[in-house]
Design a protein around this motif. Structure first.
Motif, PDB file in Angstrom:
ATOM      1  N   HIS A 192       0.815  -1.213   0.000  1.00 18.08           N
ATOM      2  CA  HIS A 192       0.000   0.000   0.000  1.00 18.08           C
ATOM      3  C   HIS A 192       0.853   1.268   0.000  1.00 18.08           C
ATOM      4  N   GLU A 193       1.989   1.175  -0.670  1.00 15.54           N
ATOM      5  CA  GLU A 193       2.784   2.351  -0.969  1.00 15.54           C
ATOM      6  C   GLU A 193       2.506   2.712  -2.419  1.00 15.54           C
ATOM      7  N   TYR A 194       2.383   3.987  -2.712  1.00 14.52           N
ATOM      8  CA  TYR A 194       2.123   4.338  -4.088  1.00 14.52           C
ATOM      9  C   TYR A 194       2.946   5.538  -4.508  1.00 14.52           C
ATOM     10  N   VAL A 195       3.274   5.551  -5.795  1.00  9.58           N
ATOM     11  CA  VAL A 195       4.104   6.617  -6.338  1.00  9.58           C
ATOM     12  C   VAL A 195       3.505   7.081  -7.656  1.00  9.58           C
ATOM     13  N   SER A 196       3.765   8.314  -7.976  1.00  8.26           N
ATOM     14  CA  SER A 196       3.288   8.896  -9.227  1.00  8.26           C
ATOM     15  C   SER A 196       4.281   8.596 -10.351  1.00  8.26           C
ATOM     16  N   LYS A 197       3.759   8.452 -11.554  1.00  6.83           N
ATOM     17  CA  LYS A 197       4.645   8.231 -12.702  1.00  6.83           C
ATOM     18  C   LYS A 197       5.566   9.419 -12.917  1.00  6.83           C
ATOM     19  N   ASP A 198       5.156  10.607 -12.429  1.00  4.50           N
ATOM     20  CA  ASP A 198       5.984  11.804 -12.583  1.00  4.50           C
ATOM     21  C   ASP A 198       7.197  11.787 -11.658  1.00  4.50           C
ATOM     22  N   GLU A 199       7.181  10.912 -10.649  1.00  2.08           N
ATOM     23  CA  GLU A 199       8.289  10.839  -9.689  1.00  2.08           C
ATOM     24  C   GLU A 199       9.295   9.754 -10.057  1.00  2.08           C
ATOM     25  N   ARG A 200       8.896   8.774 -10.884  1.00  4.66           N
ATOM     26  CA  ARG A 200       9.753   7.624 -11.182  1.00  4.66           C
ATOM     27  C   ARG A 200       9.882   7.442 -12.690  1.00  4.66           C
ATOM     28  N   PRO A 201      11.028   7.767 -13.246  1.00  7.68           N
ATOM     29  CA  PRO A 201      11.188   7.756 -14.712  1.00  7.68           C
ATOM     30  C   PRO A 201      10.969   6.392 -15.348  1.00  7.68           C
ATOM     31  N   TYR A 202      11.316   5.311 -14.638  1.00  6.42           N
ATOM     32  CA  TYR A 202      11.186   3.983 -15.234  1.00  6.42           C
ATOM     33  C   TYR A 202       9.753   3.461 -15.205  1.00  6.42           C
ATOM     34  N   LEU A 203       8.860   4.179 -14.534  1.00  3.27           N
ATOM     35  CA  LEU A 203       7.456   3.778 -14.477  1.00  3.27           C
ATOM     36  C   LEU A 203       6.585   4.534 -15.479  1.00  3.27           C
ATOM     37  N   LYS A 204       7.055   5.664 -15.963  1.00  2.00           N
ATOM     38  CA  LYS A 204       6.204   6.563 -16.744  1.00  2.00           C
ATOM     39  C   LYS A 204       5.603   5.886 -17.983  1.00  2.00           C
ATOM     40  N   MET A 216      13.242  -3.846  -8.318  1.00  2.00           N
ATOM     41  CA  MET A 216      13.077  -2.939  -7.183  1.00  2.00           C
ATOM     42  C   MET A 216      13.900  -1.675  -7.377  1.00  2.00           C
ATOM     43  N   SER A 217      15.090  -1.828  -7.909  1.00  2.00           N
ATOM     44  CA  SER A 217      15.963  -0.676  -8.131  1.00  2.00           C
ATOM     45  C   SER A 217      15.354   0.294  -9.142  1.00  2.00           C
ATOM     46  N   LEU A 218      14.787  -0.236 -10.218  1.00  2.00           N
ATOM     47  CA  LEU A 218      14.197   0.620 -11.246  1.00  2.00           C
ATOM     48  C   LEU A 218      12.941   1.327 -10.733  1.00  2.00           C
ATOM     49  N   ILE A 219      12.100   0.598  -9.993  1.00  2.00           N
ATOM     50  CA  ILE A 219      10.875   1.205  -9.463  1.00  2.00           C
ATOM     51  C   ILE A 219      11.198   2.298  -8.460  1.00  2.00           C
ATOM     52  N   SER A 220      12.250   2.107  -7.687  1.00  2.00           N
ATOM     53  CA  SER A 220      12.603   3.068  -6.624  1.00  2.00           C
ATOM     54  C   SER A 220      13.349   4.285  -7.149  1.00  2.00           C
ATOM     55  N   GLN A 221      13.923   4.193  -8.334  1.00  2.00           N
ATOM     56  CA  GLN A 221      14.743   5.286  -8.862  1.00  2.00           C
ATOM     57  C   GLN A 221      13.917   6.545  -9.108  1.00  2.00           C
ATOM     58  N   GLU A 222      14.359   7.657  -8.551  1.00  2.00           N
ATOM     59  CA  GLU A 222      13.663   8.925  -8.756  1.00  2.00           C
ATOM     60  C   GLU A 222      14.289   9.669  -9.938  1.00  2.00           C
ATOM     61  N   ASN A 223      13.840  10.885 -10.152  1.00  2.00           N
ATOM     62  CA  ASN A 223      14.146  11.586 -11.404  1.00  2.00           C
ATOM     63  C   ASN A 223      15.570  12.138 -11.514  1.00  2.00           C
ATOM     64  N   GLU A 224      16.336  12.166 -10.419  1.00  2.00           N
ATOM     65  CA  GLU A 224      17.628  12.846 -10.465  1.00  2.00           C
ATOM     66  C   GLU A 224      18.582  12.264 -11.511  1.00  2.00           C
ATOM     67  N   LYS A 225      18.641  10.938 -11.581  1.00  2.18           N
ATOM     68  CA  LYS A 225      19.629  10.319 -12.467  1.00  2.18           C
ATOM     69  C   LYS A 225      19.075   8.983 -12.965  1.00  2.18           C
ATOM     70  N   TYR A 226      19.089   8.779 -14.276  1.00  2.00           N
ATOM     71  CA  TYR A 226      18.573   7.522 -14.792  1.00  2.00           C
ATOM     72  C   TYR A 226      19.208   7.206 -16.135  1.00  2.00           C
ATOM     73  N   ASP A 227      19.071   5.949 -16.546  1.00  2.00           N
ATOM     74  CA  ASP A 227      19.661   5.446 -17.781  1.00  2.00           C
ATOM     75  C   ASP A 227      18.569   5.410 -18.854  1.00  2.00           C
ATOM     76  N   TYR A 228      18.730   6.164 -19.912  1.00  4.26           N
ATOM     77  CA  TYR A 228      17.735   6.223 -20.987  1.00  4.26           C
ATOM     78  C   TYR A 228      17.466   4.845 -21.599  1.00  4.26           C
ATOM     79  N   ASN A 229      18.469   3.985 -21.589  1.00  2.88           N
ATOM     80  CA  ASN A 229      18.313   2.666 -22.193  1.00  2.88           C
ATOM     81  C   ASN A 229      17.385   1.750 -21.401  1.00  2.88           C
TER      82      ASN A 229
END
Length: 375
Positions: free
Chosen positions: A115-127, A159-172
């Motif tokens: 029951h934790e939820y996140v917005s697609k705007d906060e997690r680049p790999y979920l958008k 888990m790592s991809l879901i938790s990653q926030e917008n600061e730094k991410y891999d486009y691939n």
């Protein structure tokens, strides 16, 4: 206001509130913080770690403002395979079990089983994944929400991809997460009616047919890359008793974590029960108790976890005891120190630790000297 809210939750942590008190609480928060019911709901879902309290607040907030769907969903949860004899159906549905993150997607939010939820705007790999789910939901005539598992490569990577926030991410990696759908419920059950455990009276057999026909066809037509329907097969209970080991090993050889066994006549039940069973291999290892960690919350003043030494000096914290054993071990720590324990776990992690370890039994019949000699 976020810090104020977190401090407030700390104050509430061990308090039991009535339904009327929850109502008064929400009204007071809205008045004093001036952030509105929607933001209050987001804060509760994000920062409140007590599931029952979160559900209680979700019920009240949805009643106060029913046009906003609070991300709370009573997930159907599986029992262990040892409850197989309690399953009443003669025909079973078998599906592969993914080692990912259980989730439901509400519009622009992902809600996990915790029951934790996140917005697609906060997690680049979920958008892009959430965008595809919304596209699929909008395309279908029936208004439904999908229940499934999000997965890519393995649990840790997912888990790592879901938790990653917008600061730094891999486009691939932006489109690598996949939502594996294995069930659904109608939209009107999700909004604000949490009074009943049964939240979808359509039998599983019909739900699976809808997924394999209409949903799979829609995914193909829309050319969606990050959604798949989980494959399933029907088998009689009698045949599974004879063929279960072979079926499990077949799925394991394809890289799945195990299998899910479901009764085809059951509705979607928002609770844990023998309507769904999980079967996966379990590993076992011996260790020695080297320390004790006090519990928190309801486990305060009793054992929270044992510090157990296993192969080559590796130490892990292990739990899984009932309350009586927690109390006894905590009160008699000197007696249990250096005792041998059997620990069951799912697998070794990449770092060499144990995944999901729990105590199977304490070996009072085996001495430390014998254990050291065997090691």
């Amino acid at each position: 206001s976020r810090k104020t809210f977190q401090s407030f939750l700390e104050y509430l942590k061990n308090k039991n509130l009535t339904y009327g008190e929850v109502y008064a609480l929400i009204k007071a928060l809205d008045k004093n913080l001036g952030i509105g019911y929607k933001k209050i709901a987001e804060y509760f879902a994000k920062y409140c770690d007590r599931e029952s309290f979160k559900k209680y607040v979700a019920q009240q907030l949805n009643w106060m403002q029913p046009d906003f769907i609070i991300p709370y969903f009573p997930f159907s949860l599986a029992e262990k395979f040892d409850k197989f004899n309690k399953m009443k159906d003669d025909i079973l549905n078998i599906q592969p079990k993914y080692d990912g993150i259980r989730a439901v997607i509400f519009k622009n939010y992902l809600l996990t089983r915790n029951h934790e939820y996140v917005s697609k705007d906060e997690r680049p790999y979920l958008k892009s994944l959430i965008d595809e789910v919304n596209m699929l939901q909008n395309y279908l005539e029936e208004k439904i929400y999908f229940d499934g598992e999000i997965f890519y490569q393995n649990f840790n990577t997912t888990m790592s991809l879901i938790s990653q926030e917008n600061e730094k991410y891999d486009y691939n990696l932006l489109d690598k997460l996949v939502f594996y759908i294995f069930d659904f419920v109608p939209e009107y059950f999700v909004s604000y009616d949490f009074k009943y455990n049964v939240i979808n009276d359509i039998p599983l057999e019909e739900r699976q047919k809808y997924l394999s026909d209409k949903v799979a066809e829609a995914i193909k037509k829309l050319n969606l890359k990050q959604i798949q329907v989980v494959p399933s097969k029907m088998i009689s209970k009698a045949d599974f008793i004879n063929e279960g080991d072979r079926i499990l090993n077949t799925y394991l050889n394809f890289g799945y974590e195990g299998i899910m066994i479901k009764g085809v006549r059951y509705p979607y039940i928002g609770d844990r029960g023998a309507h769904w069973l999980k079967l996966k291999p379990v590993n076992e290892i011996e260790g020695v108790i080297r320390g004790f960690k006090e519990g928190e919350g309801k486990y305060k003043n009793m054992l929270g976890a044992l510090e157990v030494e296993i192969n080559g000096g590796l130490k892990v914290f292990v739990s899984g005891m009932d309350d009586n054993l927690r109390k006894e071990i905590w009160e008699k720590r000197d007696m249990y120190l250096n005792k041998i324990v059997d620990v069951v776990f799912q697998e070794f992690t990449p770092s060499g630790s144990l995944r999901f370890p729990r105590i199977k039994r304490i070996r009072l019949d085996k001495t430390l000297e014998i254990w050291n000699k065997e090691e």
